[in-house]
Design a protein around this motif. Sequence first.
Motif, PDB file in Angstrom:
ATOM      1  N   UNK A 186      36.707  57.089  69.330  1.00  0.00           N
ATOM      2  CA  UNK A 186      36.438  58.374  70.297  1.00  0.00           C
ATOM      3  C   UNK A 186      35.312  59.160  69.743  1.00  0.00           C
ATOM      4  N   UNK A 187      34.349  59.612  70.476  1.00  0.00           N
ATOM      5  CA  UNK A 187      33.427  60.524  70.051  1.00  0.00           C
ATOM      6  C   UNK A 187      34.041  62.049  70.233  1.00  0.00           C
ATOM      7  N   UNK A 188      32.820  62.790  70.060  1.00  0.00           N
ATOM      8  CA  UNK A 188      33.689  64.186  70.099  1.00  0.00           C
ATOM      9  C   UNK A 188      34.159  64.767  71.330  1.00  0.00           C
ATOM     10  N   UNK A 189      33.492  64.359  72.603  1.00  0.00           N
ATOM     11  CA  UNK A 189      34.231  64.844  73.852  1.00  0.00           C
ATOM     12  C   UNK A 189      35.378  64.067  74.222  1.00  0.00           C
ATOM     13  N   UNK A 190      35.611  62.894  73.732  1.00  0.00           N
ATOM     14  CA  UNK A 190      36.686  62.091  73.976  1.00  0.00           C
ATOM     15  C   UNK A 190      37.769  62.466  73.108  1.00  0.00           C
ATOM     16  N   UNK A 191      37.323  62.938  71.692  1.00  0.00           N
ATOM     17  CA  UNK A 191      38.141  63.193  70.873  1.00  0.00           C
ATOM     18  C   UNK A 191      38.687  64.369  71.182  1.00  0.00           C
ATOM     19  N   UNK A 192      38.222  65.552  71.605  1.00  0.00           N
ATOM     20  CA  UNK A 192      38.619  66.864  72.263  1.00  0.00           C
ATOM     21  C   UNK A 192      39.612  66.530  73.165  1.00  0.00           C
ATOM     22  N   UNK A 193      39.379  65.686  74.099  1.00  0.00           N
ATOM     23  CA  UNK A 193      40.250  65.226  75.251  1.00  0.00           C
ATOM     24  C   UNK A 193      41.381  64.925  74.603  1.00  0.00           C
ATOM     25  N   UNK A 194      41.626  63.891  73.689  1.00  0.00           N
ATOM     26  CA  UNK A 194      42.628  62.905  73.128  1.00  0.00           C
ATOM     27  C   UNK A 194      43.556  64.404  72.276  1.00  0.00           C
ATOM     28  N   UNK A 195      43.095  65.274  71.623  1.00  0.00           N
ATOM     29  CA  UNK A 195      44.006  66.234  71.193  1.00  0.00           C
ATOM     30  C   UNK A 195      44.371  67.256  71.949  1.00  0.00           C
ATOM     31  N   UNK A 196      43.603  67.550  73.101  1.00  0.00           N
ATOM     32  CA  UNK A 196      43.957  68.599  74.070  1.00  0.00           C
ATOM     33  C   UNK A 196      44.949  68.255  75.061  1.00  0.00           C
ATOM     34  N   UNK A 197      44.842  66.730  75.514  1.00  0.00           N
ATOM     35  CA  UNK A 197      45.544  66.374  76.704  1.00  0.00           C
ATOM     36  C   UNK A 197      47.123  66.474  76.521  1.00  0.00           C
ATOM     37  N   UNK A 198      47.822  66.811  77.486  1.00  0.00           N
ATOM     38  CA  UNK A 198      49.260  67.533  77.341  1.00  0.00           C
ATOM     39  C   UNK A 198      50.102  66.503  78.370  1.00  0.00           C
ATOM     40  N   UNK A 199      49.558  66.563  79.607  1.00  0.00           N
ATOM     41  CA  UNK A 199      50.556  65.880  80.348  1.00  0.00           C
ATOM     42  C   UNK A 199      50.301  64.452  80.608  1.00  0.00           C
TER      43      UNK A 199
END
Length: 459
Positions: A186-199
Motif C-alpha cells: 500500500x502507498x501513502x493514501x492506502x496505508x493511511x486508510x489501513x491504519x485508520x479504518x475502524x469498522x
Amino acid sequence: MALTLVLVAVTLGAYAYYRSIESGIDREEIEVDTTRPPETGALNVLLVGSDSREGDNKKYGAKSQGLGERTDTIMLLHISPNRDKATVISFPRDSMVMIPQCRGRNGTVLPGGIREINSAFNSGGINCTIQTLESLTNIKINHFVKVDFTGFKNIIDALEGIEICLPKAVNDPKAKLVLPAGKHVVNGEQALGYVRTRYALGDGSDLSRIQRQQVFLTQVMKKVTDGGLLTDPGKLNAFLRSAAAAVTVDSGLSLDRMLEIANSLRGLTAKELKGITVPIETYPQNKDRVQFAQPAAKNFFEAVRNDSEPTAAPSPGKSAAPKIEHGQVRVQVLNGSGEDGKATQVADELAAQGFAVIEVGNAPATETTAIRYAKKDAQDGPAYADAVAARLSKDKRTPVAGKVKPVNSQPYESKVDKLPDGPIVQLVIGKDWPGVRVLSAIPDSLKDKVIDSTTNPCK
C-alpha cells in the motif's frame, strides 16, 4: 524510531548534509509543570498521531477545521536500557483517565478530572499529554514525535509502500480504502486508510485498529532495516527529507541526540520490536469507553519501569568474565529492612528468574542493601554476586567481600532440579531495597497480547 535507525548509516563526511535535513524539522519545547519521574536508563519516546484537519489535511474532514487536534494515535516507544529490545505501548484513545491540572494551549490553567485520554492533547497540547501519561505510568518520557495524516502518507510514499495482508475485502469510503482480501503493497493514501479504518476490519473497536497499527509498524521497521534503504542514496535522501518535513519533535531531539540514539540502536531489528496495548476494561459509566484494568495496568507499568539494567562492557585490555547463568548461583536472602516477610517475597522473585535460592532469614537492621560473598571466594565470588546485583533495580551495586551473621535462617525450597556448586551469594535486604528487575517489559500475563514481526494479520 525509523529516522534514528536510518541515521546509523551517517558518516562524518555526510554531516553537513544531515545538518541540512535537521533544519527542516519543526520543534517544540517540553514544558511540564509537575515533578517528573526519575531516569532509569531506558529511552521512552512518545509517538503521537494528530487528527488535525488544517492545511493539506482538510480533505479528511473540512468541517473539523479550526476545532484543534486530538491524538488519533498514542504510542509510547520504550527501548530497554541495553538498547536490545523495543516495546511499543498503545493507549486506546477512548480510555477514561485522570488528567492532571495542566496548562492549556492558550496558557490558561486547565482543571484536572476524569476525561478521555486524547482530550489532554486537544486542550493542552503535547505538554499536557506528556504530563498525563507520566502521572498515569510514572515513566519518564524523554522525547516526542508528532505526525499528522499528510506527514504519515509522505513517509510511506518515500518508503515506496509497505506490505499488508487483509483477512477480507475492505470497502471503507470514510478511510478511503477499497481493496480485496490478501497481500498488498500500500502507498501513502492506502496505508493511511489501513491504519485508520475502524469498522471495515476487525470488530469495529479502537483496540482492533491499535493491533493493526502495531503490525504495520513492524512492517515499517522491516522495510527500513531490511529493505535496502540504507544502501540506496536516492531512497535514503527521499525518506529523510520526507520524514524531516512530516514530523514535529521536541527541542531536545537534536541531530546530535539522534546520532547518539542511533549508535546505541545498532543491530536492533524488527524481530526485537514488540507491540502491546495497556490492559483495559469497560468503563462502567459508559460501555462505549474503556478504563485501565487494575491491578494489571499498574503491574505492567511497573514491569516497564523495572526493565533490565545495561550490562557493563569490560574495560579496555581486559577480557570479559565468563557469563554466570542464574541457575549456577546459590543465594541466601536475609531481611534487614524490618518489613515482615520481605526475605521470602524476594526469594520467590529471584527463584522465578532461575536463581538457586537455598535459604531465607533475617539479618541485623541495615539501611543499605548489599550483595555479599565469602572472603574465601575472592576469586569466583564477585562474578557470581554480580549476577544477583544485575537483577536489582536502579543503580547497579558493587558486591562486597565478607558475609554478615544471620539473626535466624531457614531452608528455602529451591525450584532448581539440581543445586549447583560454586560460591553462595548473600543478599542482605536493607531499608533502601530497590526491588528486583523483571526480565521483560511485558509481564507473562500479557504475553498472548503481544504483536511482533511473526504476527499474521491475515488470520
